[in-house]
Motif scaffolding. Structure first.
Motif, PDB file in Angstrom:
ATOM      1  N   GLY A 132       0.816  -1.212   0.000  1.00  0.00           N
ATOM      2  CA  GLY A 132       0.000   0.000   0.000  1.00  0.00           C
ATOM      3  C   GLY A 132       0.848   1.259   0.000  1.00  0.00           C
ATOM      4  N   VAL A 133       1.963   1.232   0.730  1.00  0.00           N
ATOM      5  CA  VAL A 133       2.881   2.370   0.762  1.00  0.00           C
ATOM      6  C   VAL A 133       3.466   2.611  -0.622  1.00  0.00           C
ATOM      7  CG1 VAL A 133       5.094   3.197   1.663  1.00  0.00           C
ATOM      8  CG2 VAL A 133       3.443   2.137   3.213  1.00  0.00           C
ATOM      9  N   GLU A 134       3.889   1.530  -1.282  1.00  0.00           N
ATOM     10  CA  GLU A 134       4.461   1.666  -2.626  1.00  0.00           C
ATOM     11  C   GLU A 134       3.420   2.161  -3.621  1.00  0.00           C
ATOM     12  OE1 GLU A 134       7.648   1.384  -3.427  1.00  0.00           O
ATOM     13  OE2 GLU A 134       7.961   1.116  -1.264  1.00  0.00           O
ATOM     14  N   TRP A 135       2.206   1.658  -3.499  1.00  0.00           N
ATOM     15  CA  TRP A 135       1.135   2.118  -4.384  1.00  0.00           C
ATOM     16  C   TRP A 135       0.849   3.592  -4.162  1.00  0.00           C
ATOM     17  CZ3 TRP A 135      -3.580   4.239  -3.050  1.00  0.00           C
ATOM     18  CH2 TRP A 135      -4.492   4.422  -4.105  1.00  0.00           C
ATOM     19  N   ALA A 136       0.836   4.028  -2.898  1.00  0.00           N
ATOM     20  CA  ALA A 136       0.535   5.430  -2.585  1.00  0.00           C
ATOM     21  C   ALA A 136       1.577   6.377  -3.171  1.00  0.00           C
ATOM     22  CB  ALA A 136       0.442   5.608  -1.069  1.00  0.00           C
ATOM     23  N   LYS A 137       2.830   5.931  -3.236  1.00  0.00           N
ATOM     24  CA  LYS A 137       3.882   6.777  -3.810  1.00  0.00           C
ATOM     25  C   LYS A 137       3.602   7.085  -5.281  1.00  0.00           C
ATOM     26  CE  LYS A 137       7.706   5.171  -0.876  1.00  0.00           C
ATOM     27  NZ  LYS A 137       9.000   4.440  -0.870  1.00  0.00           N
ATOM     28  N   ARG A 138       2.979   6.132  -5.968  1.00  0.00           N
ATOM     29  CA  ARG A 138       2.690   6.309  -7.387  1.00  0.00           C
ATOM     30  C   ARG A 138       1.321   6.921  -7.639  1.00  0.00           C
ATOM     31  NH1 ARG A 138       4.320   0.869  -7.003  1.00  0.00           N
ATOM     32  NH2 ARG A 138       2.175   0.226  -7.447  1.00  0.00           N
ATOM     33  N   SER A 139       0.527   7.069  -6.575  1.00  0.00           N
ATOM     34  CA  SER A 139      -0.861   7.516  -6.761  1.00  0.00           C
ATOM     35  C   SER A 139      -1.198   8.679  -5.861  1.00  0.00           C
ATOM     36  CB  SER A 139      -1.825   6.353  -6.490  1.00  0.00           C
ATOM     37  OG  SER A 139      -1.468   5.223  -7.227  1.00  0.00           O
ATOM     38  N   ARG A 140      -0.335   9.654  -5.826  1.00  0.00           N
ATOM     39  CA  ARG A 140      -0.617  10.852  -5.027  1.00  0.00           C
ATOM     40  C   ARG A 140      -1.854  11.545  -5.597  1.00  0.00           C
ATOM     41  NH1 ARG A 140       2.207  12.632  -0.478  1.00  0.00           N
ATOM     42  NH2 ARG A 140       2.546  14.693  -1.346  1.00  0.00           N
ATOM     43  N   PRO A 141      -2.763  12.018  -4.715  1.00  0.00           N
ATOM     44  CA  PRO A 141      -3.970  12.689  -5.218  1.00  0.00           C
ATOM     45  C   PRO A 141      -3.617  13.928  -6.018  1.00  0.00           C
ATOM     46  CG  PRO A 141      -3.752  12.944  -2.831  1.00  0.00           C
ATOM     47  CD  PRO A 141      -2.717  11.961  -3.255  1.00  0.00           C
ATOM     48  N   LEU A 166      -2.012   6.814   3.650  1.00  0.00           N
ATOM     49  CA  LEU A 166      -0.756   6.515   2.974  1.00  0.00           C
ATOM     50  C   LEU A 166      -0.399   7.522   1.892  1.00  0.00           C
ATOM     51  CD1 LEU A 166      -0.960   2.623   2.648  1.00  0.00           C
ATOM     52  CD2 LEU A 166       0.235   3.981   4.369  1.00  0.00           C
ATOM     53  N   THR A 167      -1.395   8.220   1.334  1.00  0.00           N
ATOM     54  CA  THR A 167      -1.114   9.213   0.298  1.00  0.00           C
ATOM     55  C   THR A 167      -0.781  10.584   0.882  1.00  0.00           C
ATOM     56  OG1 THR A 167      -3.477   9.756   0.100  1.00  0.00           O
ATOM     57  CG2 THR A 167      -2.595   8.061  -1.384  1.00  0.00           C
ATOM     58  N   SER A 168      -0.837  10.726   2.206  1.00  0.00           N
ATOM     59  CA  SER A 168      -0.566  12.024   2.831  1.00  0.00           C
ATOM     60  C   SER A 168       0.920  12.292   3.017  1.00  0.00           C
ATOM     61  CB  SER A 168      -1.276  12.106   4.190  1.00  0.00           C
ATOM     62  OG  SER A 168      -0.739  11.144   5.096  1.00  0.00           O
ATOM     63  N   GLY A 271      -6.110   3.626   3.096  1.00  0.00           N
ATOM     64  CA  GLY A 271      -6.240   3.852   1.665  1.00  0.00           C
ATOM     65  C   GLY A 271      -6.047   2.598   0.847  1.00  0.00           C
ATOM     66  N   ILE A 272      -6.081   1.433   1.505  1.00  0.00           N
ATOM     67  CA  ILE A 272      -5.977   0.153   0.805  1.00  0.00           C
ATOM     68  C   ILE A 272      -7.399  -0.294   0.491  1.00  0.00           C
ATOM     69  CG2 ILE A 272      -5.180  -2.236   0.978  1.00  0.00           C
ATOM     70  CD1 ILE A 272      -3.095  -1.294   3.000  1.00  0.00           C
ATOM     71  N   GLU A 273      -7.815  -0.051  -0.754  1.00  0.00           N
ATOM     72  CA  GLU A 273      -9.197  -0.287  -1.138  1.00  0.00           C
ATOM     73  C   GLU A 273      -9.297  -1.215  -2.341  1.00  0.00           C
ATOM     74  OE1 GLU A 273     -11.813   0.404   0.392  1.00  0.00           O
ATOM     75  OE2 GLU A 273     -11.871   2.403   1.273  1.00  0.00           O
TER      76      GLU A 273
END
Length: 306
Positions: A132-141, A166-168, A271-273
């Motif tokens: 989830g952390v790795e995904w959030a790095k690539r998916s910043r809002p 995680l995106t914060s 944010g893991i959805e």
């Protein structure tokens, strides 16, 4: 058969199924032991499809069904069924119910049996959080855009999406209490507590005592959740007083493989959805169930998990 006939047949079948299910549930509610699952209000329903049944090993399905209905040949059940003279646990002198064997035997706890299962589940959850952390790095809002509306028209309500914690931040430090003992960052707060997973963002001053994970008996999910919240309330407060944004998210996976609602909530807050959440839940349920089955098989043998 015309379309109306097919629809009528479908409605009749649904009505019959509903009546049969209601009768089955009513009967189960009146059974203290075999119907205990009807009182698992904080456990998420676990759907086992025909595809799952075809893929799964027969011994796994047998264990799952017998464990849920508490009809495994535990010392307690064998004594009740007049199949054994004693109902004592093979590891200690207490009554050997399934609950005792899988979650509350003091000797099993001392030998590290429950800790081994706990760590198996923790590894799976840590992997999901790390992904989830790795995904959030690539998916910043993305930045908010302005939607223009023509005169006289009503604006279309924007869909609300929860980006999650995680995106914060980008630079999350993931600490997991496996193998080497986890030490809570002393520069944030001094404590002797050892959360299972801690997420720290130095740049945004966030510390998430994210997953204090337990594998309790499903009947005790709510009680266990409140106990963990209370246990870490002081640490969360100390972090907040030191200027850090902090929270505790207790996560529970029942020892028979039923995820608590707290786990679903924790994934959502992070944010893991979507499919990532469903995959994480499937993995944790499977690991918990397999580990408990291994504890069951080794209930009367010397312990070695290697």
């Amino acid at each position: 058969m015309d379309i109306r006939g097919k629809e009528r047949r479908r409605l009749v079948q649904e009505e019959v199924r509903a009546v049969v299910e209601e009768m089955r549930t009513c009967k189960a509610v009146g059974m203290k032991q075999q119907g205990a699952w009807t009182r698992w209000e904080n456990a998420v329903e676990r759907k086992v499809t025909w595809a799952d049944l075809w893929k799964a090993e027969s011994h796994r399905i047998q264990f799952l069904i017998q464990a849920v209905y508490d009809v495994l040949p535990s010392p307690s059940n064998l004594h009740t069924w007049d199949k054994a003279e004693s109902s004592a646990c093979p590891l200690c002198s207490k009554r050997g119910t399934l609950e005792h064997i899988l979650s509350s035997c003091a000797r099993a706890l001392g030998e590290g049996r429950y800790r081994w299962r706990h760590d198996q589940v923790l590894k799976t959850i840590a992997e999901a959080v790390s992904a989830g952390v790795e995904w959030a790095k690539r998916s910043r809002p993305s930045k908010q855009t302005i939607a223009f509306v023509r005169a006289g028209e009503q604006p279309t309500p924007a869909k609300r999406t929860s980006a999650g914690i995680l995106t914060s931040a980008r630079a999350w430090q993931l600490l997991v209490d496996l193998e080497g003992q986890l030490k809570f960052p002393n520069h944030i707060a001094a404590t002797t507590l050892r959360p299972d997973i801690v997420l720290v963002s130095e740049s945004t001053k966030q510390v998430q005592v994210v997953l204090e994970m337990t594998v309790p008996w499903e009947d005790s999910l709510e009680e266990d959740f409140e106990r963990k919240l209370s246990k870490y309330a002081g640490l969360v407060s100390n972090c907040q007083q030191a200027g850090w944004r902090a929270r505790c998210l207790p996560v529970q996976v029942g020892c028979r493989g039923f995820v608590a609602r707290s786990s679903v909530r924790a994934f959502r807050i992070l944010g893991i959805e979507g499919e990532r959440k469903r995959r994480a839940i499937r993995s944790t349920t499977d690991v918990a169930e397999r580990a408990s089955r291994w504890l069951w098989l080794k209930r009367g043998e010397p312990w070695s998990h290697k």
